[in-house]
Design a protein around this motif. Structure first.
Motif, mmCIF file in Angstrom:
data_model
loop_
_atom_site.group_PDB
_atom_site.id
_atom_site.type_symbol
_atom_site.label_atom_id
_atom_site.label_comp_id
_atom_site.label_asym_id
_atom_site.label_seq_id
_atom_site.Cartn_x
_atom_site.Cartn_y
_atom_site.Cartn_z
ATOM 1 N N GLY A 51 -37.458 19.288 31.011
ATOM 2 C CA GLY A 51 -36.219 19.515 31.750
ATOM 3 C C GLY A 51 -36.433 19.374 33.248
ATOM 4 N N LEU A 52 -35.515 18.705 33.921
ATOM 5 C CA LEU A 52 -35.662 18.446 35.346
ATOM 6 C C LEU A 52 -35.442 19.727 36.154
ATOM 7 N N VAL A 53 -36.089 19.785 37.312
ATOM 8 C CA VAL A 53 -35.995 20.939 38.214
ATOM 9 C C VAL A 53 -35.580 20.428 39.587
ATOM 10 N N ASP A 54 -34.506 20.981 40.128
ATOM 11 C CA ASP A 54 -34.022 20.566 41.445
ATOM 12 C C ASP A 54 -34.264 21.683 42.450
ATOM 13 N N LEU A 55 -35.094 21.407 43.420
ATOM 14 C CA LEU A 55 -35.447 22.419 44.419
ATOM 15 C C LEU A 55 -34.392 22.543 45.519
ATOM 16 N N HIS A 56 -33.319 21.752 45.450
ATOM 17 C CA HIS A 56 -32.377 21.712 46.574
ATOM 18 C C HIS A 56 -30.971 21.371 46.073
ATOM 19 N N THR A 57 -30.221 22.409 45.707
ATOM 20 C CA THR A 57 -28.867 22.246 45.179
ATOM 21 C C THR A 57 -27.912 23.175 45.926
ATOM 22 N N HIS A 58 -26.736 22.672 46.240
ATOM 23 C CA HIS A 58 -25.687 23.515 46.841
ATOM 24 C C HIS A 58 -24.632 23.812 45.769
ATOM 25 N N LEU A 59 -24.573 25.071 45.364
ATOM 26 C CA LEU A 59 -23.601 25.482 44.350
ATOM 27 C C LEU A 59 -22.356 26.108 44.962
ATOM 28 N N HIS A 304 -27.648 18.074 46.306
ATOM 29 C CA HIS A 304 -26.287 18.037 45.763
ATOM 30 C C HIS A 304 -25.363 18.831 46.675
ATOM 31 N N ALA A 305 -24.437 18.121 47.341
ATOM 32 C CA ALA A 305 -23.585 18.746 48.360
ATOM 33 C C ALA A 305 -22.118 18.427 48.086
ATOM 34 N N PRO A 306 -21.486 19.206 47.199
ATOM 35 C CA PRO A 306 -20.091 18.933 46.840
ATOM 36 C C PRO A 306 -19.111 19.343 47.934
ATOM 37 N N MET A 323 -23.219 14.547 49.815
ATOM 38 C CA MET A 323 -22.907 13.782 48.611
ATOM 39 C C MET A 323 -23.270 14.615 47.392
ATOM 40 N N VAL A 324 -22.526 14.453 46.302
ATOM 41 C CA VAL A 324 -22.959 15.051 45.041
ATOM 42 C C VAL A 324 -24.074 14.194 44.461
ATOM 43 N N GLY A 325 -24.974 14.816 43.683
ATOM 44 C CA GLY A 325 -26.099 14.034 43.198
ATOM 45 C C GLY A 325 -26.709 14.447 41.881
ATOM 46 N N ARG A 398 -16.087 15.152 43.793
ATOM 47 C CA ARG A 398 -16.247 13.749 43.396
ATOM 48 C C ARG A 398 -16.824 12.890 44.522
ATOM 49 N N ASN A 399 -17.420 13.503 45.526
ATOM 50 C CA ASN A 399 -17.888 12.740 46.684
ATOM 51 C C ASN A 399 -19.238 12.064 46.413
ATOM 52 N N THR A 400 -19.172 11.050 45.539
ATOM 53 C CA THR A 400 -20.355 10.270 45.201
ATOM 54 C C THR A 400 -20.305 8.917 45.899
ATOM 55 N N PRO A 401 -21.449 8.422 46.397
ATOM 56 C CA PRO A 401 -21.478 7.100 47.000
ATOM 57 C C PRO A 401 -21.629 5.985 45.970
#
Length: 428
Positions: A51-59, A304-306, A323-325, A398-401
């Motif tokens: 399972g992937l681990v994200d060290l930098h997410t904005h919830l 991930h920056a929604p 951007m979301v990611g 939905r702010n994806t590039p």
């Protein structure tokens, strides 16, 4: 069923094997495993990763639930193959006390889609003037080990030194958003030819590089751990490479969008490409890919920056950065690193699971796909290629590039401690 047999999966991209999950753990890994009493998932040569681990997410929760919540963000994470994410502290109120980080931690436990580990603020209110309650956050139920003022730089050298000294006592890490504020006043995009032609305020590479240089020296002096968030320039790569050669305890991350996109996209004046740090040049992109491949950059983190529609659908200068990611990260890494031959799937597992889990001390995550380990797993159809459709995102924003852009790879299944959170590309 408590038993699940994943049949014919390429574990870390190797030869096809069967993986038997029994309850919350991996029971067996081998070939020709019996399916009796188990739900069978036909992997058909898909790639099985930890399972992937994200060290930098904005919830965003608490305070900006119009952008994202812990529930919607963790659903997005599961859809992208993540089983653990670190939630950044720039919420409202700021996660600078034990009470706030415990709230985020509990919301993550309630969501059931992904484990959430709160990141504590380094300074009170992200204001850069006074250390936050680092010890209390670490000793709380959330057990915070990573601290960051991300969104803002800890620009005061004395405060940064004190933070590094404080977290050393429990082997914590300070994650720095490297941006010298006085060099980026009014900055809108990367400083260079494109910014000059467009008449947009330039964001010089040295604003990032000077802070990284200072902080690796401080970390070396103190003997503590520093982590560089969203490294974006070729010069930053060289500084980190030098620091590692000197034995300084520095780690660094790169975002998927900095591995793929360049400042040339700003010519459209579409704020979807406005991000902090800004998109850089093709030369920087090449340097970042090579550094991720050779281990100078340790991990991929989404940042991930929604943002809600109204914060991005406006003129460039007024638009929010980010951007979301979570739901596209693995596809971008396959496009930029795997399909180019710079990394194999075992390398992807290292950069997106094993190493971020180690840096953040994410217990039970980033473990080998072997018997006796927690069944935190991600199954990827690496042969798939198709356009990105944000209408199908689980994220609230939905702010994806990448809208309409064809990318490879699709996560089909995600398991969190043996419980399926994503099945055939659909959230459970």
């Amino acid at each position: 069923m408590s038993k699940i047999l994943i049949r014919g999966a390429k574990v870390l991209g190797g030869e096809p094997q069967d993986v038997l999950i029994d309850g919350e753990t991996i029971a067996r890994v081998g070939t020709g495993l019996p399916a009796e009493g188990a739900e069978v998932v036909e992997a058909d040569g898909k790639v099985l990763l930890p399972g992937l681990v994200d060290l930098h997410t904005h919830l965003r929760e608490p305070g900006r639930e119009d952008s994202e919540t812990v529930l919607t963000g963790t659903r997005a994470a599961a859809g992208g193959g993540y089983t653990n994410v670190f939630a950044m502290a720039n919420t409202f109120p700021v996660a600078d006390t034990a009470g706030v980080v415990e709230q985020v931690w509990r919301l993550g436990r309630e969501s059931g889609y992904c484990d959430v580990q709160p990141v504590g603020a380094v300074t009170v209110g992200l204001e850069g003037r006074k250390l936050a309650e680092l010890g209390a956050m670490h000793e709380s139920a959330a057990g915070v080990t990573v601290f960051s003022d991300d969104g803002k730089c800890v620009h005061d050298a004395v405060i940064m030194r004190r933070a590094l000294e404080y977290v050393k006592a429990f082997d914590g890490v300070v994650a720095q958003h490297a941006q010298e504020p006085r060099l980026t006043e009014g900055a809108q995009m990367n400083e260079g030819v494109v910014s000059a032609e467009l008449g947009l305020g330039g964001w010089p590479a040295v604003a990032e590089e000077s802070v990284i240089a200072r902080d690796v020296l401080l970390a070396g002096h103190v003997g503590s751990r520093v982590h560089i968030c969203h490294l974006s320039t070729a010069g930053s790569v060289e500084i980190v490479r030098w620091a590692k050669s000197r034995g300084i305890r520095v780690t660094a991350e790169v975002t998927p969008h900095h591995l793929l996109l360049t400042d040339e996209l700003a010519r459209s004046y579409d704020p979807v490409y406005k991000v902090n740090p800004p998109l850089r040049t093709e030369r920087d992109v090449t340097a970042l890919r090579e550094a991720l491949a050779d281990g100078t950059i340790d991990i991929v983190a989404t940042d991930h920056a929604p943002h809600p529609h109204e914060d991005k659908d406006c003129e460039w200068a007024a638009a929010a950065m980010g951007m979301v990611g979570l739901e596209t990260a693995l596809s971008v890494v396959q496009e930029t690193m795997v399909d180019t031959g710079l990394l194999d799937w075992a390398g992807v597992a290292d950069r997106m699971s094993f190493t971020p889990a180690r840096i953040g001390r994410a217990e039970g995550h980033g473990r080998p796909v072997s018997a006796g380990e927690p069944a935190n797993l991600t199954l990827v159809d690496s042969a798939y290629r198709g356009p990105v459709d944000p209408a199908g995102f689980a994220s609230r924003s939905r702010n994806t590039p990448y809208e309409g852009r064809e990318l490879p790879g699709r996560v089909t299944h995600t398991w969190l401690r043996g419980k399926a959170t994503l099945v055939d590309g659909r959230l459970t």
